[in-house]
Motif scaffolding. Structure first.
Motif, PDB file in Angstrom:
ATOM      1  N   LEU A 124       0.930  -1.048  -0.006  1.00 46.50           N
ATOM      2  CA  LEU A 124       0.048   0.033  -0.047  1.00 46.50           C
ATOM      3  C   LEU A 124       0.924   1.294  -0.050  1.00 46.50           C
ATOM      4  N   ARG A 125       2.061   1.244   0.801  1.00 49.80           N
ATOM      5  CA  ARG A 125       2.889   2.461   0.831  1.00 49.80           C
ATOM      6  C   ARG A 125       3.376   2.664  -0.563  1.00 49.80           C
ATOM      7  N   ALA A 126       3.977   1.530  -1.400  1.00 47.16           N
ATOM      8  CA  ALA A 126       4.376   1.628  -2.646  1.00 47.16           C
ATOM      9  C   ALA A 126       3.448   2.010  -3.624  1.00 47.16           C
ATOM     10  N   ALA A 127       2.144   1.885  -3.473  1.00 48.37           N
ATOM     11  CA  ALA A 127       1.054   2.389  -4.163  1.00 48.37           C
ATOM     12  C   ALA A 127       0.775   4.158  -3.859  1.00 48.37           C
ATOM     13  N   GLY A 128       1.518   4.423  -3.035  1.00 45.61           N
ATOM     14  CA  GLY A 128       1.029   5.708  -2.536  1.00 45.61           C
ATOM     15  C   GLY A 128       0.410   6.051  -1.532  1.00 45.61           C
ATOM     16  N   MET A 129      -0.043   5.115  -0.713  1.00 45.34           N
ATOM     17  CA  MET A 129      -1.084   5.430   0.420  1.00 45.34           C
ATOM     18  C   MET A 129      -0.078   6.088   1.379  1.00 45.34           C
ATOM     19  N   GLY A 130      -0.657   7.110   2.349  1.00 45.27           N
ATOM     20  CA  GLY A 130      -0.064   7.355   3.525  1.00 45.27           C
ATOM     21  C   GLY A 130      -0.397   6.553   4.641  1.00 45.27           C
ATOM     22  N   ILE A 131       0.329   5.931   5.473  1.00 44.24           N
ATOM     23  CA  ILE A 131      -0.043   5.030   6.538  1.00 44.24           C
ATOM     24  C   ILE A 131       0.755   5.349   7.907  1.00 44.24           C
ATOM     25  N   LEU A 132      -0.074   5.402   8.828  1.00 44.24           N
ATOM     26  CA  LEU A 132       0.204   5.592  10.189  1.00 44.24           C
ATOM     27  C   LEU A 132       0.046   4.396  10.947  1.00 44.24           C
ATOM     28  N   TRP A 133       1.354   3.692  11.581  1.00 47.03           N
ATOM     29  CA  TRP A 133       1.318   2.415  12.071  1.00 47.03           C
ATOM     30  C   TRP A 133       1.798   2.752  13.590  1.00 47.03           C
ATOM     31  N   THR A 134       0.845   2.282  14.460  1.00 54.00           N
ATOM     32  CA  THR A 134       1.152   2.322  15.951  1.00 54.00           C
ATOM     33  C   THR A 134       1.430   1.018  16.370  1.00 54.00           C
ATOM     34  N   THR A 135       2.486   0.963  17.194  1.00 56.53           N
ATOM     35  CA  THR A 135       3.129  -0.443  17.661  1.00 56.53           C
ATOM     36  C   THR A 135       4.090  -0.230  19.024  1.00 56.53           C
ATOM     37  N   HIS A 136       4.296  -1.121  19.557  1.00 56.93           N
ATOM     38  CA  HIS A 136       5.250  -1.167  20.688  1.00 56.93           C
ATOM     39  C   HIS A 136       6.079  -2.171  20.333  1.00 56.93           C
ATOM     40  N   LEU A 137       6.377  -2.887  19.154  1.00 60.18           N
ATOM     41  CA  LEU A 137       7.293  -3.672  18.731  1.00 60.18           C
ATOM     42  C   LEU A 137       8.138  -3.249  17.693  1.00 60.18           C
ATOM     43  N   VAL A 138       9.519  -3.106  18.504  1.00 59.03           N
ATOM     44  CA  VAL A 138      10.453  -2.371  17.748  1.00 59.03           C
ATOM     45  C   VAL A 138      10.844  -2.996  16.220  1.00 59.03           C
ATOM     46  N   ASP A 139      10.694  -4.408  16.264  1.00 56.62           N
ATOM     47  CA  ASP A 139      11.209  -4.777  14.722  1.00 56.62           C
ATOM     48  C   ASP A 139      10.093  -4.310  13.729  1.00 56.62           C
ATOM     49  N   GLU A 140       8.912  -3.935  14.065  1.00 53.78           N
ATOM     50  CA  GLU A 140       7.851  -3.445  13.128  1.00 53.78           C
ATOM     51  C   GLU A 140       8.230  -2.077  12.862  1.00 53.78           C
ATOM     52  N   ALA A 141       9.043  -1.128  13.765  1.00 56.99           N
ATOM     53  CA  ALA A 141       9.034   0.248  13.561  1.00 56.99           C
ATOM     54  C   ALA A 141      10.352   0.270  12.644  1.00 56.99           C
ATOM     55  N   ALA A 142      11.105  -0.756  12.360  1.00 56.96           N
ATOM     56  CA  ALA A 142      12.214  -0.556  11.268  1.00 56.96           C
ATOM     57  C   ALA A 142      11.788  -0.534   9.928  1.00 56.96           C
ATOM     58  N   MET A 143      10.705  -0.850   9.678  1.00 55.00           N
ATOM     59  CA  MET A 143       9.989  -0.768   8.301  1.00 55.00           C
ATOM     60  C   MET A 143       9.723   0.560   7.958  1.00 55.00           C
ATOM     61  N   GLY A 144       9.656   1.400   8.952  1.00 52.23           N
ATOM     62  CA  GLY A 144       8.780   2.662   8.635  1.00 52.23           C
ATOM     63  C   GLY A 144       9.911   4.056   8.093  1.00 52.23           C
ATOM     64  N   ASP A 145       9.323   4.636   7.341  1.00 53.73           N
ATOM     65  CA  ASP A 145      10.143   5.677   6.543  1.00 53.73           C
ATOM     66  C   ASP A 145      10.485   6.775   7.782  1.00 53.73           C
ATOM     67  N   ALA A 146       9.581   7.087   8.844  1.00 52.22           N
ATOM     68  CA  ALA A 146       9.929   7.616   9.891  1.00 52.22           C
ATOM     69  C   ALA A 146       9.276   7.025  11.103  1.00 52.22           C
ATOM     70  N   ILE A 147      10.048   7.307  12.269  1.00 49.48           N
ATOM     71  CA  ILE A 147       9.652   6.800  13.588  1.00 49.48           C
ATOM     72  C   ILE A 147       9.132   8.106  14.443  1.00 49.48           C
ATOM     73  N   VAL A 148       8.033   8.169  15.248  1.00 49.21           N
ATOM     74  CA  VAL A 148       7.977   9.143  16.251  1.00 49.21           C
ATOM     75  C   VAL A 148       7.519   8.168  17.575  1.00 49.21           C
ATOM     76  N   VAL A 149       8.545   8.500  18.367  1.00 46.43           N
ATOM     77  CA  VAL A 149       8.707   7.969  19.740  1.00 46.43           C
ATOM     78  C   VAL A 149       7.771   8.822  20.521  1.00 46.43           C
ATOM     79  N   LEU A 150       6.871   8.180  21.217  1.00 49.45           N
ATOM     80  CA  LEU A 150       5.894   8.715  22.285  1.00 49.45           C
ATOM     81  C   LEU A 150       6.247   8.367  23.573  1.00 49.45           C
ATOM     82  N   ASN A 151       6.337   8.979  24.678  1.00 44.69           N
ATOM     83  CA  ASN A 151       6.369   8.509  25.882  1.00 44.69           C
ATOM     84  C   ASN A 151       5.965   9.581  26.966  1.00 44.69           C
ATOM     85  N   ARG A 152       4.964   9.083  27.746  1.00 43.81           N
ATOM     86  CA  ARG A 152       4.262  10.013  28.719  1.00 43.81           C
ATOM     87  C   ARG A 152       3.574  11.244  28.039  1.00 43.81           C
TER      88      ARG A 152
END
Length: 255
Positions: free
Chosen positions: A191-219
């Motif tokens: 879907l990303r390759a087709a041009g869709m914008g995606i916001l993916w929330t997770t607490h799994l670090v290995d999934e975060a590695a696939m992102g173009d950008a990471i936003v780390v939220l804490n407290r």
């Protein structure tokens, strides 16, 4: 999973959240959060439990309104233009949301009708979605008979049925077996390759590695925003998991 090498995307944001704050019973859940997602971009919202990820998703999907700040989807502010904004948004929530007594087709048809799709488009889109996600032979099965992985595929197919430009996935692989998890991730990357914008929330670090950008939220605070490699570089040797743990364990960073 290797760190993302997807080229940086430069365009107007499909999602623009600016200075977003929210408190419950006087206790801050979000403190002036900024986040943007552009077309063809996968932004990973990473954070430990209680970081504020769910609150931010509730605001983006229009379930609640922020105490301060603004959220716009495809240029439509959620306060003044919630209908056209949500028309461009697809969502897969962390908690299952299918009606288990209805068939797969009925679940999809109900969503399509909520978005006002004409009957001829509904039939065509359901057939195409079922083929795309390998659900053609399960269209008439009650949702309760599906495996966890197939239920997630139905939810993803449903989220895309009205052809949104922005997709939000909230902890979408929690509880899935490895094969189903890999299948969902593969669909997201296509879907990303087709041009869709995606916001993916997770607490799994290995999934975060696939992102173009990471936003780390804490407290309720953004404590990092940048490429996966930039976050990994904060740990020596460079390791995304260790860098994340150090960052979110630093109470001063989130103060």
């Amino acid at each position: 999973m290797p760190l993302s090498t997807h080229p940086k995307v430069v365009s107007d944001p499909l999602l623009q959240a600016s200075d977003v704050a929210k408190a419950y019973d006087g206790k801050p859940a979000l403190n002036g959060v900024d986040i943007a997602v552009r077309a063809g971009e996968l932004v990973v919202l990473l954070g430990p439990n209680g970081a504020g990820k769910s609150t931010l998703l509730q605001l983006i999907t229009g379930l609640f309104t922020p105490d301060r700040g603004s959220i716009a989807i495809c240029g439509h502010d959620l306060r003044s233009g919630i209908v056209p904004a949500l028309a461009q948004l697809g969502v897969v929530f962390q908690q299952p949301t299918l009606d288990l007594e209805l068939s797969v087709e009925a679940n999809l048809r109900f969503h399509a009708e909520l978005h006002g799709l004409p009957g001829n488009q509904v039939r065509t889109r359901i057939a195409a979605a079922a083929e795309r996600f390998g659900l053609t032979d399960r269209l008439h099965s009650p949702a309760r008979e599906l495996s966890g992985g197939n239920r997630r595929r139905v939810e993803l197919a449903r989220a895309l049925l009205h052809e949104p430009r922005l997709l939000v996935m909230d902890e979408a692989t929690v509880g899935l077996d490895p094969a189903s998890r890999r299948d969902i991730l593969s669909h997201i990357l296509s879907l990303r390759a087709a041009g869709m914008g995606i916001l993916w929330t997770t607490h799994l670090v290995d999934e975060a590695a696939m992102g173009d950008a990471i936003v780390v939220l804490n407290r309720g605070n953004v404590v990092f925003e940048g490429a996966p490699a930039e976050l990994a570089a904060r740990s020596q040797p460079a390791d995304l998991g260790n860098a994340f743990l150090r960052l979110t364990a630093d109470t001063d960073a989130a103060a």
